[in-house]
Design an enzyme around this catalytic site. Sequence first.
Site, short mmCIF file in Angstrom:
data_model
loop_
_atom_site.label_atom_id
_atom_site.label_comp_id
_atom_site.label_asym_id
_atom_site.label_seq_id
_atom_site.Cartn_x
_atom_site.Cartn_y
_atom_site.Cartn_z
N ASN A 11 0.83 -1.20 0.00
CA ASN A 11 0.00 0.00 0.00
C ASN A 11 0.86 1.25 0.00
O ASN A 11 2.00 1.23 0.49
CB ASN A 11 -0.89 0.06 1.26
N LYS A 40 0.71 -4.52 5.00
CA LYS A 40 1.28 -5.47 5.95
C LYS A 40 2.30 -6.39 5.30
O LYS A 40 3.35 -6.69 5.90
CB LYS A 40 0.17 -6.29 6.61
N GLY A 220 2.13 -5.59 23.09
CA GLY A 220 2.72 -4.26 23.12
C GLY A 220 3.82 -4.16 24.15
O GLY A 220 4.72 -5.00 24.24
N ASP A 250 3.99 -5.50 12.31
CA ASP A 250 4.59 -6.04 11.09
C ASP A 250 6.09 -6.23 11.26
O ASP A 250 6.67 -7.20 10.76
CB ASP A 250 4.32 -5.11 9.92
N SER A 289 10.52 2.63 9.32
CA SER A 289 10.98 2.54 10.71
C SER A 289 11.64 1.20 11.03
O SER A 289 12.10 1.01 12.16
CB SER A 289 9.81 2.77 11.66
#
Length: 310
Positions: A11, A40, A220, A250, A289
């Site tokens: 994307n 993803k 997380g 991801d 990132s």
Amino acid sequence: MSKLDILGSVNLDIVLRVHDLPRPGETVHATQSERYLGGKGANQAVSAARTGADLRFRACVGNDEDGEWLTAQLAAHAVTPADVEVIAGEASGRAYVCVDQAGENLIIVHAGANDRLSLMAEPVEPSRVALAQLETPIASTVDFFRTHRDRGTITVLNAAPAVAEARDSLFPLTDILILNESELAFYAGREVLPEDVEDITMLARELIAHENQVIVLTCGAAGALAITQDGLDFTPARLTKVRDTTGSGDCFCGALCARLATGAELDQAIYFASVAASLSVEKNGAAASMPSLEDVELAIFEMTAAEVSG
């Protein structure tokens, strides 16, 4: 032969920085607008490539300006675009991402050419690990996993975004199932998860589709759980200063599969992936990132007990 075979989406990410995420019916003003390589599949391919994987990435883009830019960006991020098909008459996929001051995000995706991804003309070669997600047609992913399992490949499914159909069609074909807490709640039919780890583990075990399956639950900043029918392992997270959580899941998936493709054990791969994901949230963007192998190894070397949560 590539050691890691990835099937997935590509994307164009339009990222809007906002003070607070909008509520229903609310208009907010963006302080900044950026564009990134995303999807993803692409994010996970970049993560895997940057952390040392020898991989093949199968995907689709449209025959438009976005598609040209996305293909060039894949190459710039160390992912060979040779198996990215250009679909005539289709627009490339797009994701509109709002990110607030705390780094939390809200995402709207238009699949575009990703909905045309098919393996009809794509021979599947033996690999050590095969990775897929749920932003492309499930029927194609079923074919992808069936063929790989017939050849002894480890199949890894990141069951995101949550799609009910995947539970019956793909979970039985999956060796390692990666979920976050909201996805586990969806597949377990719960509004929210219980707080107790034992209760969460019991819910996860209800999703196990065959005897040797492992569910990796990412939590997380709380770390990650590896859940089997009769076992539970906890991997604490590295403490980090969050800037943007977009793509962190991801990053985890790609880095985990990169390690598995080198022959690492699952617990080692989860630890490595957890550190990689903690580094990714310190930067803006998704693919942009993703840390390198050297970044992750240095972070692991420099970590102290105080830098690990839990």
